[in-house]
Scaffold this active site. Structure first.
Site, PDB file in Angstrom:
ATOM      1  N   THR A 152      -8.627  -5.750   4.463  1.00  0.00           N
ATOM      2  CA  THR A 152      -8.616  -4.803   3.351  1.00  0.00           C
ATOM      3  C   THR A 152      -9.585  -5.349   2.313  1.00  0.00           C
ATOM      4  OG1 THR A 152      -6.264  -4.411   3.785  1.00  0.00           O
ATOM      5  CG2 THR A 152      -7.129  -3.626   1.665  1.00  0.00           C
ATOM      6  N   GLU A 162     -10.344   3.969   3.892  1.00  0.00           N
ATOM      7  CA  GLU A 162      -9.483   4.723   2.977  1.00  0.00           C
ATOM      8  C   GLU A 162      -9.872   4.334   1.560  1.00  0.00           C
ATOM      9  OE1 GLU A 162      -5.349   4.059   4.010  1.00  0.00           O
ATOM     10  OE2 GLU A 162      -5.453   5.583   5.598  1.00  0.00           O
ATOM     11  N   GLN A 206      -3.389   2.534  15.193  1.00  0.00           N
ATOM     12  CA  GLN A 206      -2.317   2.951  14.288  1.00  0.00           C
ATOM     13  C   GLN A 206      -1.445   4.039  14.927  1.00  0.00           C
ATOM     14  OE1 GLN A 206      -3.930   4.763  10.770  1.00  0.00           O
ATOM     15  NE2 GLN A 206      -2.010   4.770   9.653  1.00  0.00           N
ATOM     16  N   ARG A 226      -7.553   4.021  13.477  1.00  0.00           N
ATOM     17  CA  ARG A 226      -6.642   5.165  13.691  1.00  0.00           C
ATOM     18  C   ARG A 226      -6.041   5.184  15.085  1.00  0.00           C
ATOM     19  NH1 ARG A 226      -5.556   6.043   8.578  1.00  0.00           N
ATOM     20  NH2 ARG A 226      -7.391   6.631   7.366  1.00  0.00           N
ATOM     21  N   GLU A 276      -9.149   3.838  -2.112  1.00  0.00           N
ATOM     22  CA  GLU A 276      -7.908   3.648  -2.865  1.00  0.00           C
ATOM     23  C   GLU A 276      -8.173   2.932  -4.185  1.00  0.00           C
ATOM     24  OE1 GLU A 276      -4.498   2.415  -0.723  1.00  0.00           O
ATOM     25  OE2 GLU A 276      -5.242   3.147   1.216  1.00  0.00           O
ATOM     26  N   ASP A 308       0.850  -1.189   0.000  1.00  0.00           N
ATOM     27  CA  ASP A 308       0.000   0.000   0.000  1.00  0.00           C
ATOM     28  C   ASP A 308       0.886   1.240   0.000  1.00  0.00           C
ATOM     29  OD1 ASP A 308      -2.352   1.451  -0.033  1.00  0.00           O
ATOM     30  OD2 ASP A 308      -2.515   1.494   2.151  1.00  0.00           O
ATOM     31  N   LYS A 352      -3.925  -1.706  10.420  1.00  0.00           N
ATOM     32  CA  LYS A 352      -4.322  -1.897   9.024  1.00  0.00           C
ATOM     33  C   LYS A 352      -4.615  -3.356   8.678  1.00  0.00           C
ATOM     34  CE  LYS A 352      -3.286   2.299   7.349  1.00  0.00           C
ATOM     35  NZ  LYS A 352      -4.170   3.111   6.501  1.00  0.00           N
ATOM     36  N   GLU A 383      -9.709  12.500   7.707  1.00  0.00           N
ATOM     37  CA  GLU A 383      -9.603  13.832   7.108  1.00  0.00           C
ATOM     38  C   GLU A 383     -10.954  14.557   7.112  1.00  0.00           C
ATOM     39  OE1 GLU A 383      -7.620  11.479   3.852  1.00  0.00           O
ATOM     40  OE2 GLU A 383      -6.909  13.493   3.346  1.00  0.00           O
ATOM     41  N   HIS A 420      -3.620  14.029   0.871  1.00  0.00           N
ATOM     42  CA  HIS A 420      -3.795  13.088   1.976  1.00  0.00           C
ATOM     43  C   HIS A 420      -2.586  13.112   2.904  1.00  0.00           C
ATOM     44  CE1 HIS A 420      -4.943   9.523   4.215  1.00  0.00           C
ATOM     45  NE2 HIS A 420      -3.775   8.976   3.933  1.00  0.00           N
ATOM     46  N   ASP A 433      -8.993   0.365   2.252  1.00  0.00           N
ATOM     47  CA  ASP A 433      -7.971   0.039   3.253  1.00  0.00           C
ATOM     48  C   ASP A 433      -8.502   0.446   4.622  1.00  0.00           C
ATOM     49  OD1 ASP A 433      -5.627  -0.475   4.616  1.00  0.00           O
ATOM     50  OD2 ASP A 433      -4.656   1.391   3.995  1.00  0.00           O
TER      51      ASP A 433
HETATM   52 MN    MN Z   1      -3.958   3.013   2.833  1.00  0.00          MN
END
Ligand code: MN
Length: 397
Positions: A239, A181, A222, A219, A183, A110, A235, A341, A117, A215
């Site tokens: 996925t 996320e 992480q 948080r 992607e 990834d 993570k 975000e 971002h 993904d």
């Molecule tokens: Mn990602």
């Protein structure tokens, strides 16, 4: 023109022809092609065992000549009236099939290649530092993820448990900051030998096609486990990958010149002669509410540069490798590809159509991502969607 009655505005016209793996009640998993509202059963039509393995890997391993030949044959089958009976008998309505993971994922990487971002996350997680790390504009930052927990679209995501910390004091429990996320993923067909690098110009010799990736990210886990923000258990729990892999060959009309880069990349990353910026328009829905429209065309590093970088040390490619772009975020607020975000790490919750608000995902929430790209002659190329519902955490004994 096809002898098929294709719905107006279908993203699955003759220009697209994405491959996936499907089953029907009582059938084994086999390779199919999405066409209009139907799936063409390639195993049934061709009798070729390469399409009956339950993953695309065996076909992808055949390489670009076989990919091109299949595409030419598909166009003939779907446009020449003389094939109508034979091909028509192998069409199944798409709403009657179950879609599976399209590839047996070999290695998973990834990246982190959206400037907006990376700046947003840098500001939120490291407010006292420069948002971009010093290397960010010199190389596409990425990490090797967990291939074994890549799941088919529709697989529920169980809220992960783990350690998080408040003011440096750790505690254990279900993540309270579960996120998505948005992607774009790239599927490798042709392997490369150990000890050799894949040049940026060889991208289309190795990569078969493009899919969507969610993904899922915890948080709070992480932020504590791996400062400054490396990915591990935050993570690796799951996925999600969309079921249809859109061939690069379907995306010629979507290719654009890359954005200006300053400083100029080192020679092995110089893509001036190999522009692989793709004009994909993503949409992210949370419980049906449109919460973001990330534009893929603005990504700082292209997939061709990412592939060149991930092999420049001699790391070998394997058939079935998947590498994802990193969260796709544009400069505008309604273009950000994660709740981290969109809610500014919980400070400004996102309001949904039903009046409820979200800082992060709640149990029962459904996240759905979709995308389209321009096709030839004013057509649109559809990517379908990748979706998943959040389930409550399982107890940890
Ligand atoms: Mn990602």
């Amino acid at each position: 023109m096809s002898w098929l009655d294709l719905p107006d505005g279908t993203g699955f016209g003759l220009e697209n022809l994405p491959l996936g793996v499907f089953s029907t009640a009582g059938s084994t998993r086999r390779t199919g092609v999405a066409i209009g509202d139907q799936v063409l059963d390639l195993a049934g039509l061709t009798g070729d065992p390469v399409h009956a393995t339950g993953s695309l890997n065996a076909f992808l391993a055949l390489g670009p000549t076989a990919w091109r030949e299949l595409r030419e044959r598909l166009l003939d089958w779907l446009t020449s009236g003389r094939h109508r009976v034979a091909v028509g008998s192998q069409l199944v309505p798409r709403d009657e099939v179950t879609m599976h993971l399209p590839v047996e994922v070999a290695d998973y990487v990834d990246f982190y290649s959206s400037l907006a971002h990376a700046e947003n996350v840098g500001r939120l997680f490291r407010p006292d530092a420069e948002p971009l790390t010093p290397n960010w504009r010199h190389l596409p930052i990425g990490y090797h993820g967990r291939a074994g927990t890549i799941a088919a679209s529709g697989t529920p995501v169980v809220r992960p448990c783990g350690q998080s910390a408040t003011d440096g004091v750790p505690s254990f429990g279900p993540s309270r900051r579960l996120d998505f996320e948005a992607e774009v993923g790239f599927v490798v067909g042709t392997p490369s030998p150990l000890g050799t690098a894949v040049p940026v110009g060889d991208f289309a010799q190795h990569v078969f096609g493009v899919c969507l990736v969610n993904d899922w990210s915890a948080r709070d886990l992480q932020a504590w486990e791996y400062v400054p923000l490396g990915p591990f258990l935050g993570k690796s729990f799951m996925t999600s990958m969309s079921p249809w892999v859109v061939p690069l060959a379907a995306l010629e009309a979507a290719r654009l010149d890359p954005p200006a880069r300053d400083p100029r990349p080192l020679p092995y990353l110089d893509d001036a002669a190999h522009p692989w910026t793709l004009d994909l328009a993503l949409e992210v829905r949370l419980n049906g509410s449109l919460v973001s429209r990330p534009p893929f065309a603005g990504m700082y590093w292209t997939a061709a540069q990412q592939l060149a970088h991930l092999t420049v040390n001699g790391a070998a490619l394997r058939t079935g490798d998947l590498f994802a772009s990193g969260t796709v975020s544009g400069p505008a607020r309604d273009q950000w590809g994660s709740l981290l975000e969109l809610s500014q790490n919980g400070a400004e919750p996102v309001v949904l159509d039903d009046g409820s608000s979200r800082s992060f995902l709640e149990d029962g929430d459904v996240v759905t991502m979709s995308a389209t790209a321009p096709g030839p002659g004013g057509t649109r190329i559809g990517f379908g969607e990748v979706t998943g519902r959040v389930l409550p955490a399982n107890p940890v004994r």
